[in-house]
Design a protein around this motif. Sequence first.
Motif, PDB file in Angstrom:
ATOM      1  N   PHE A  19       2.690 -20.495   1.243  1.00  0.00           N
ATOM      2  CA  PHE A  19       2.199 -20.281  -0.120  1.00  0.00           C
ATOM      3  C   PHE A  19       0.829 -19.612  -0.097  1.00  0.00           C
ATOM      4  O   PHE A  19       0.581 -18.632  -0.782  1.00  0.00           O
ATOM      5  N   ARG A  20      -0.047 -20.157   0.725  1.00  0.00           N
ATOM      6  CA  ARG A  20      -1.413 -19.624   0.857  1.00  0.00           C
ATOM      7  C   ARG A  20      -1.396 -18.164   1.292  1.00  0.00           C
ATOM      8  O   ARG A  20      -2.063 -17.321   0.702  1.00  0.00           O
ATOM      9  N   GLU A  21      -0.645 -17.875   2.347  1.00  0.00           N
ATOM     10  CA  GLU A  21      -0.564 -16.510   2.878  1.00  0.00           C
ATOM     11  C   GLU A  21      -0.028 -15.542   1.825  1.00  0.00           C
ATOM     12  O   GLU A  21      -0.550 -14.441   1.663  1.00  0.00           O
ATOM     13  N   TYR A  22       1.022 -15.952   1.108  1.00  0.00           N
ATOM     14  CA  TYR A  22       1.618 -15.071   0.111  1.00  0.00           C
ATOM     15  C   TYR A  22       0.636 -14.794  -1.029  1.00  0.00           C
ATOM     16  O   TYR A  22       0.464 -13.652  -1.452  1.00  0.00           O
ATOM     17  N   LEU A  23       0.011 -15.839  -1.496  1.00  0.00           N
ATOM     18  CA  LEU A  23      -0.921 -15.695  -2.620  1.00  0.00           C
ATOM     19  C   LEU A  23      -2.087 -14.769  -2.258  1.00  0.00           C
ATOM     20  O   LEU A  23      -2.453 -13.884  -3.033  1.00  0.00           O
ATOM     21  N   LEU A  24      -2.659 -14.958  -1.068  1.00  0.00           N
ATOM     22  CA  LEU A  24      -3.841 -14.185  -0.665  1.00  0.00           C
ATOM     23  C   LEU A  24      -3.521 -12.783  -0.147  1.00  0.00           C
ATOM     24  O   LEU A  24      -4.281 -11.846  -0.382  1.00  0.00           O
ATOM     25  N   LYS A  25      -2.408 -12.644   0.589  1.00  0.00           N
ATOM     26  CA  LYS A  25      -2.145 -11.366   1.254  1.00  0.00           C
ATOM     27  C   LYS A  25      -1.115 -10.481   0.564  1.00  0.00           C
ATOM     28  O   LYS A  25      -1.040  -9.297   0.854  1.00  0.00           O
ATOM     29  N   THR A  26      -0.328 -11.051  -0.331  1.00  0.00           N
ATOM     30  CA  THR A  26       0.677 -10.237  -1.022  1.00  0.00           C
ATOM     31  C   THR A  26       0.391 -10.152  -2.516  1.00  0.00           C
ATOM     32  O   THR A  26       0.206  -9.072  -3.063  1.00  0.00           O
ATOM     33  N   HIS A  27       0.374 -11.313  -3.164  1.00  0.00           N
ATOM     34  CA  HIS A  27       0.233 -11.314  -4.622  1.00  0.00           C
ATOM     35  C   HIS A  27      -1.119 -10.759  -5.099  1.00  0.00           C
ATOM     36  O   HIS A  27      -1.159  -9.864  -5.944  1.00  0.00           O
ATOM     37  N   ALA A  28      -2.200 -11.293  -4.568  1.00  0.00           N
ATOM     38  CA  ALA A  28      -3.530 -10.897  -5.051  1.00  0.00           C
ATOM     39  C   ALA A  28      -3.804  -9.403  -4.870  1.00  0.00           C
ATOM     40  O   ALA A  28      -4.163  -8.721  -5.836  1.00  0.00           O
ATOM     41  N   PRO A  29      -3.635  -8.822  -3.662  1.00  0.00           N
ATOM     42  CA  PRO A  29      -3.966  -7.405  -3.516  1.00  0.00           C
ATOM     43  C   PRO A  29      -2.959  -6.454  -4.161  1.00  0.00           C
ATOM     44  O   PRO A  29      -3.341  -5.383  -4.628  1.00  0.00           O
ATOM     45  N   MET A  75      -1.336  -8.792 -19.945  1.00  0.00           N
ATOM     46  CA  MET A  75      -0.128  -9.550 -19.624  1.00  0.00           C
ATOM     47  C   MET A  75       1.130  -8.853 -20.128  1.00  0.00           C
ATOM     48  O   MET A  75       2.196  -8.988 -19.538  1.00  0.00           O
ATOM     49  N   GLU A  76       1.006  -8.080 -21.211  1.00  0.00           N
ATOM     50  CA  GLU A  76       2.163  -7.364 -21.757  1.00  0.00           C
ATOM     51  C   GLU A  76       2.386  -6.007 -21.096  1.00  0.00           C
ATOM     52  O   GLU A  76       3.416  -5.378 -21.306  1.00  0.00           O
ATOM     53  N   SER A  77       1.435  -5.569 -20.287  1.00  0.00           N
ATOM     54  CA  SER A  77       1.563  -4.284 -19.595  1.00  0.00           C
ATOM     55  C   SER A  77       2.593  -4.389 -18.469  1.00  0.00           C
ATOM     56  O   SER A  77       2.935  -5.491 -18.039  1.00  0.00           O
ATOM     57  N   PRO A  78       3.089  -3.261 -17.962  1.00  0.00           N
ATOM     58  CA  PRO A  78       4.020  -3.301 -16.824  1.00  0.00           C
ATOM     59  C   PRO A  78       3.406  -4.009 -15.605  1.00  0.00           C
ATOM     60  O   PRO A  78       4.099  -4.752 -14.903  1.00  0.00           O
ATOM     61  N   GLU A  79       2.097  -3.805 -15.369  1.00  0.00           N
ATOM     62  CA  GLU A  79       1.422  -4.465 -14.248  1.00  0.00           C
ATOM     63  C   GLU A  79       1.378  -5.978 -14.452  1.00  0.00           C
ATOM     64  O   GLU A  79       1.554  -6.748 -13.517  1.00  0.00           O
ATOM     65  N   GLY A  80       1.144  -6.417 -15.695  1.00  0.00           N
ATOM     66  CA  GLY A  80       1.093  -7.840 -16.011  1.00  0.00           C
ATOM     67  C   GLY A  80       2.442  -8.510 -15.840  1.00  0.00           C
ATOM     68  O   GLY A  80       2.543  -9.614 -15.297  1.00  0.00           O
ATOM     69  N   ARG A  81       3.500  -7.829 -16.310  1.00  0.00           N
ATOM     70  CA  ARG A  81       4.852  -8.386 -16.153  1.00  0.00           C
ATOM     71  C   ARG A  81       5.231  -8.467 -14.678  1.00  0.00           C
ATOM     72  O   ARG A  81       5.822  -9.444 -14.225  1.00  0.00           O
ATOM     73  N   ALA A  82       4.874  -7.424 -13.904  1.00  0.00           N
ATOM     74  CA  ALA A  82       5.170  -7.428 -12.465  1.00  0.00           C
ATOM     75  C   ALA A  82       4.410  -8.543 -11.749  1.00  0.00           C
ATOM     76  O   ALA A  82       4.957  -9.213 -10.864  1.00  0.00           O
ATOM     77  N   ALA A  83       3.145  -8.765 -12.131  1.00  0.00           N
ATOM     78  CA  ALA A  83       2.337  -9.821 -11.509  1.00  0.00           C
ATOM     79  C   ALA A  83       2.918 -11.197 -11.819  1.00  0.00           C
ATOM     80  O   ALA A  83       3.014 -12.056 -10.932  1.00  0.00           O
ATOM     81  N   ALA A  84       3.337 -11.413 -13.072  1.00  0.00           N
ATOM     82  CA  ALA A  84       3.919 -12.702 -13.458  1.00  0.00           C
ATOM     83  C   ALA A  84       5.234 -12.943 -12.713  1.00  0.00           C
ATOM     84  O   ALA A  84       5.482 -14.053 -12.221  1.00  0.00           O
ATOM     85  N   GLU A  85       6.047 -11.919 -12.612  1.00  0.00           N
ATOM     86  CA  GLU A  85       7.321 -12.031 -11.902  1.00  0.00           C
ATOM     87  C   GLU A  85       7.087 -12.314 -10.418  1.00  0.00           C
ATOM     88  O   GLU A  85       7.761 -13.159  -9.823  1.00  0.00           O
ATOM     89  N   ASP A  86       6.121 -11.633  -9.823  1.00  0.00           N
ATOM     90  CA  ASP A  86       5.821 -11.836  -8.400  1.00  0.00           C
ATOM     91  C   ASP A  86       5.296 -13.246  -8.139  1.00  0.00           C
ATOM     92  O   ASP A  86       5.645 -13.858  -7.143  1.00  0.00           O
ATOM     93  N   LEU A  87       4.471 -13.743  -9.034  1.00  0.00           N
ATOM     94  CA  LEU A  87       3.915 -15.083  -8.852  1.00  0.00           C
ATOM     95  C   LEU A  87       5.014 -16.142  -8.816  1.00  0.00           C
ATOM     96  O   LEU A  87       4.927 -17.127  -8.078  1.00  0.00           O
ATOM     97  N   MET A  88       6.065 -15.910  -9.556  1.00  0.00           N
ATOM     98  CA  MET A  88       7.158 -16.877  -9.597  1.00  0.00           C
ATOM     99  C   MET A  88       7.980 -16.893  -8.308  1.00  0.00           C
ATOM    100  O   MET A  88       8.828 -17.755  -8.129  1.00  0.00           O
ATOM    101  N   ASN A  89       7.716 -15.963  -7.384  1.00  0.00           N
ATOM    102  CA  ASN A  89       8.362 -16.012  -6.064  1.00  0.00           C
ATOM    103  C   ASN A  89       7.902 -17.230  -5.278  1.00  0.00           C
ATOM    104  O   ASN A  89       8.631 -17.713  -4.409  1.00  0.00           O
TER     105      ASN A  89
END
Length: 158
Positions: A19-29, A75-89
């Motif tokens: 979880f830590r690795e994904y959040l810091l190295k994939t989701h955040a950047p 949050m309604e932008s394409p980047e926001g929707r993609a970030a929300a979807e990715d976080l749910m991984n």
Amino acid sequence: MLKAVYLIRKKPELSFQDFREYLLKTHAPNYGKKLPGLKSYTVNIVTGGYMLEERPCDGIEELEFDDKESFVKAMESPEGRAAAEDLMNVAEKVDIVFLEEKVVKKPRAKPAKKKVAKKPKKVKRKKAVKKKAAKRKVKAKKKTRKKAGKKRSRKRKR
């Protein structure tokens, strides 16, 4: 300034390290920091707590925007929707709270370190200058000896 704080609970089948690795190295950047209108973005990994039997959440993301409208647009932008979807991984549950921050005590700036002038360089220069001066004296003496020797030899020839 609006601060949105995401309280993230990881999926139970996911290890804390994954979880830590994904959040810091994939989701955040790749997702989090690309939100339009984002002023500041901080990711916190919850490692423990005080007087808690278990962690209330596993990660906390802090996002700062100019105002609530900027947050909603992001949050309604394409980047926001993609970030929300990715976080749910990696997230089982995400709660979002808005904060009004009031700084009570600012951290003190550390005093600047005093720079000490390095004296050895000056000493080396003096030594080098003295050596050069000594070499010049030796050369000058040799020249005067040669000249003196030439004068003597001329006198003898006559």
